[in-house]
Design a protein around this motif. Structure first.
Motif, PDB file in Angstrom:
ATOM      1  N   SER A  31       0.832  -1.220   0.000  1.00 34.16           N
ATOM      2  CA  SER A  31       0.000   0.000   0.000  1.00 34.16           C
ATOM      3  C   SER A  31       0.865   1.268   0.000  1.00 34.16           C
ATOM      4  CB  SER A  31      -0.947  -0.001   1.200  1.00 34.16           C
ATOM      5  OG  SER A  31      -0.200   0.177   2.379  1.00 34.16           O
ATOM      6  N   THR A  32       2.179   1.094   0.177  1.00 30.51           N
ATOM      7  CA  THR A  32       3.056   2.280   0.245  1.00 30.51           C
ATOM      8  C   THR A  32       3.692   2.610  -1.108  1.00 30.51           C
ATOM      9  OG1 THR A  32       4.981   0.933   0.808  1.00 30.51           O
ATOM     10  CG2 THR A  32       3.660   1.760   2.657  1.00 30.51           C
ATOM     11  N   ILE A  33       3.423   1.788  -2.132  1.00 29.07           N
ATOM     12  CA  ILE A  33       4.094   2.000  -3.424  1.00 29.07           C
ATOM     13  C   ILE A  33       3.061   2.231  -4.532  1.00 29.07           C
ATOM     14  CG2 ILE A  33       6.167   0.725  -2.754  1.00 29.07           C
ATOM     15  CD1 ILE A  33       5.087  -1.721  -4.205  1.00 29.07           C
ATOM     16  N   MET A  34       3.521   2.448  -5.780  1.00 32.09           N
ATOM     17  CA  MET A  34       2.594   2.690  -6.896  1.00 32.09           C
ATOM     18  C   MET A  34       1.666   1.491  -7.082  1.00 32.09           C
ATOM     19  SD  MET A  34       4.560   4.397 -10.127  1.00 32.09           S
ATOM     20  CE  MET A  34       5.759   3.094 -10.343  1.00 32.09           C
ATOM     21  N   GLN A  35       0.476   1.767  -7.585  1.00 27.98           N
ATOM     22  CA  GLN A  35      -0.476   0.711  -7.906  1.00 27.98           C
ATOM     23  C   GLN A  35      -0.454   0.503  -9.435  1.00 27.98           C
ATOM     24  OE1 GLN A  35      -1.987  -0.968  -5.282  1.00 27.98           O
ATOM     25  NE2 GLN A  35      -0.510   0.328  -4.213  1.00 27.98           N
ATOM     26  N   PRO A  36      -0.857  -0.692  -9.898  1.00 26.62           N
ATOM     27  CA  PRO A  36      -0.808  -0.961 -11.340  1.00 26.62           C
ATOM     28  C   PRO A  36      -1.530   0.110 -12.174  1.00 26.62           C
ATOM     29  CG  PRO A  36      -1.268  -2.985 -10.151  1.00 26.62           C
ATOM     30  CD  PRO A  36      -1.240  -1.900  -9.118  1.00 26.62           C
ATOM     31  N   GLU A  37      -2.602   0.667 -11.643  1.00 22.30           N
ATOM     32  CA  GLU A  37      -3.369   1.687 -12.384  1.00 22.30           C
ATOM     33  C   GLU A  37      -2.535   2.949 -12.615  1.00 22.30           C
ATOM     34  OE1 GLU A  37      -4.514  -0.029  -9.765  1.00 22.30           O
ATOM     35  OE2 GLU A  37      -5.856  -1.349 -10.904  1.00 22.30           O
ATOM     36  N   ASP A  38      -1.625   3.248 -11.693  1.00 24.07           N
ATOM     37  CA  ASP A  38      -0.771   4.436 -11.860  1.00 24.07           C
ATOM     38  C   ASP A  38       0.101   4.289 -13.113  1.00 24.07           C
ATOM     39  OD1 ASP A  38      -1.673   5.667  -9.478  1.00 24.07           O
ATOM     40  OD2 ASP A  38      -0.283   4.455  -8.293  1.00 24.07           O
ATOM     41  N   VAL A  39       0.639   3.087 -13.293  1.00 27.55           N
ATOM     42  CA  VAL A  39       1.502   2.844 -14.461  1.00 27.55           C
ATOM     43  C   VAL A  39       0.636   2.732 -15.722  1.00 27.55           C
ATOM     44  CG1 VAL A  39       3.269   1.339 -15.440  1.00 27.55           C
ATOM     45  CG2 VAL A  39       3.170   1.672 -12.969  1.00 27.55           C
ATOM     46  N   ALA A  40      -0.516   2.082 -15.589  1.00 30.84           N
ATOM     47  CA  ALA A  40      -1.413   1.918 -16.738  1.00 30.84           C
ATOM     48  C   ALA A  40      -1.839   3.279 -17.301  1.00 30.84           C
ATOM     49  CB  ALA A  40      -2.644   1.116 -16.323  1.00 30.84           C
ATOM     50  N   ARG A  41      -2.039   4.258 -16.421  1.00 32.60           N
ATOM     51  CA  ARG A  41      -2.453   5.601 -16.859  1.00 32.60           C
ATOM     52  C   ARG A  41      -1.394   6.208 -17.782  1.00 32.60           C
ATOM     53  NH1 ARG A  41      -3.278   7.357 -11.959  1.00 32.60           N
ATOM     54  NH2 ARG A  41      -5.120   6.078 -11.730  1.00 32.60           N
ATOM     55  N   ILE A  42      -0.136   6.009 -17.441  1.00 37.47           N
ATOM     56  CA  ILE A  42       0.964   6.538 -18.271  1.00 37.47           C
ATOM     57  C   ILE A  42       0.983   5.797 -19.619  1.00 37.47           C
ATOM     58  CG2 ILE A  42       3.477   6.850 -18.433  1.00 37.47           C
ATOM     59  CD1 ILE A  42       2.253   8.493 -16.163  1.00 37.47           C
ATOM     60  N   ILE A  43       0.783   4.482 -19.566  1.00 36.96           N
ATOM     61  CA  ILE A  43       0.789   3.682 -20.801  1.00 36.96           C
ATOM     62  C   ILE A  43      -0.329   4.155 -21.731  1.00 36.96           C
ATOM     63  CG2 ILE A  43       0.344   1.345 -21.711  1.00 36.96           C
ATOM     64  CD1 ILE A  43       1.877   0.250 -19.261  1.00 36.96           C
ATOM     65  N   CYS A  44      -1.526   4.336 -21.185  1.00 40.38           N
ATOM     66  CA  CYS A  44      -2.668   4.761 -22.014  1.00 40.38           C
ATOM     67  C   CYS A  44      -2.422   6.156 -22.594  1.00 40.38           C
ATOM     68  CB  CYS A  44      -3.963   4.744 -21.207  1.00 40.38           C
ATOM     69  SG  CYS A  44      -4.441   3.076 -20.791  1.00 40.38           S
ATOM     70  N   ASN A  45      -1.788   6.988 -21.818  1.00 37.74           N
ATOM     71  CA  ASN A  45      -1.458   8.333 -22.268  1.00 37.74           C
ATOM     72  C   ASN A  45      -0.504   8.294 -23.459  1.00 37.74           C
ATOM     73  OD1 ASN A  45      -1.658  11.053 -22.011  1.00 37.74           O
ATOM     74  ND2 ASN A  45      -1.055  11.079 -19.859  1.00 37.74           N
ATOM     75  N   LEU A  46       0.532   7.462 -23.346  1.00 33.36           N
ATOM     76  CA  LEU A  46       1.517   7.346 -24.429  1.00 33.36           C
ATOM     77  C   LEU A  46       0.884   6.755 -25.688  1.00 33.36           C
ATOM     78  CD1 LEU A  46       4.629   5.973 -22.515  1.00 33.36           C
ATOM     79  CD2 LEU A  46       4.481   8.149 -23.733  1.00 33.36           C
ATOM     80  N   ILE A  47       0.041   5.753 -25.483  1.00 32.34           N
ATOM     81  CA  ILE A  47      -0.583   5.087 -26.627  1.00 32.34           C
ATOM     82  C   ILE A  47      -1.650   5.987 -27.263  1.00 32.34           C
ATOM     83  CG2 ILE A  47      -2.044   3.079 -27.240  1.00 32.34           C
ATOM     84  CD1 ILE A  47       1.003   2.515 -26.821  1.00 32.34           C
ATOM     85  N   GLY A  48      -2.195   6.872 -26.471  1.00 36.16           N
ATOM     86  CA  GLY A  48      -3.141   7.859 -27.011  1.00 36.16           C
ATOM     87  C   GLY A  48      -2.387   9.073 -27.533  1.00 36.16           C
ATOM     88  N   GLU A  49      -3.041  10.235 -27.524  1.00 33.22           N
ATOM     89  CA  GLU A  49      -2.425  11.422 -28.126  1.00 33.22           C
ATOM     90  C   GLU A  49      -1.207  11.917 -27.361  1.00 33.22           C
ATOM     91  OE1 GLU A  49      -5.117  14.535 -29.003  1.00 33.22           O
ATOM     92  OE2 GLU A  49      -6.266  13.296 -30.403  1.00 33.22           O
TER      93      GLU A  49
END
Ligand SMILES: NC(=O)c1ccc[n+]([C@@H]2O[C@H](COP(=O)([O-])OP(=O)(O)OC[C@H]3O[C@@H](n4cnc5c(N)ncnc54)[C@H](OP(=O)(O)O)[C@@H]3O)[C@@H](O)[C@H]2O)c1
Length: 233
Positions: free
Chosen positions: A198-216
């Protein structure tokens, strides 16, 4: 109709990315590759309901079948527009306790299979362009005693991504590479069993960056290794 191929979608960062990306409607068809079919099915159930999902049972420690699998996906959906190389493996061991099998499995799953998938998917992307995203790690950027095969395989992934960015640019194929820091997944548990997730990044935090890169968000970015790290609280 646009198609995205994802490895590692049965759990962790890959699962969060598949679910989140499906909600953007960027792609109509998804091919999810992995060994844990139950996990892949669970991911598919949580993806947008108006997309197509093709679940493929494959072990990335044996890359020989991958060209055939990619051809099968292209035959089913007509195109391949995006590849997310998210699957990864680690069995941390120091130099004196590691084995050739450990090094071989780590490099095969983390580098050789992703490389074959890039080559095979790029053959289809060459016609209209496409996007490839690879996951390296901050472990590939600085020394990690006890994790030598994992860390060095991730360093190789950074280099592979940078080289292929240049090679594939003429075909309109973008290559992204991200290096996450600590993220609460099964793989991280193997590397740091005593850490409180609970003290570190969650998978959704990284997924958000991935979706951002894959999008515009990724239009003016490629090649360089992008560090994804939890902000210091
Ligand atoms: N968590 C972190 O702190 C962190 C930090 C930096 C980078 N990363 C990278 O992020 C990526 C995703 O890992 P995660 O952290 O989300 O861990 P995870 O939840 O344990 O996911 C690992 C994924 O890799 C797949 N995989 C492993 N071996 C495979 C094999 N032989 N064949 C096919 N698929 C295989 C697994 O799928 P199946 O079980 O279905 O085969 C699973 O979906 C990895 O590349 C990892 O190195 C993670």
């Amino acid at each position: 109709m646009r198609t995205c191929v994802i490895t590692g979608a049965s759990s962790g960062i890959g699962r969060a990315s598949a679910i989140m990306l499906s909600q953007t409607r960027e792609y109509d068809n998804y091919a999810l590759i992995g060994r844990n079919i139950k996990g892949l099915e669970e991911t598919a159930q949580n993806m947008a309901s108006d997309i197509n999902v093709y679940i493929i049972n494959a072990d990335l420690s044996t890359p020989e079948n991958l060209p055939h699998i990619v051809d099968e996906i292209a035959e089913k959906y007509g195109t391949i527009d995006c590849l997310l190389n998210i699957a990864g493996y680690t069995e941390p061991a120091s130099i004196f306790s590691t084995t050739y099998e450990n090094i071989q499995a780590t490099y095969t799953i983390n580098c050789f299979s992703p490389f074959i998938l890039m080559r095979e998917c790029a053959k289809y992307m060459k016609k209209k362009g496409g996007k490839i995203l690879n996951i390296a790690s901050t472990a590939g950027m600085s020394p990690r005693p006890g994790w030598v095969s994992y860390a060095s395989s991730k360093a190789a992934m950074i280099s592979i991504s940078q080289t292929l960015t240049e090679e594939l640019a003429e075909y309109g194929i973008k290559v992204y590479c991200i290096s996450p820091g600590r993220c609460a997944t099964n793989l991280r548990k193997k590397l740091a069993p005593d850490e409180d997730p609970s003290t570190i990044m969650q998978p959704e935090d990284v997924a958000r960056i991935i979706c951002n890169l894959i999008g515009e968000g990724g239009n003016c970015i490629d090649g360089q290794n992008i560090v994804v790290r939890q902000k210091i609280k």
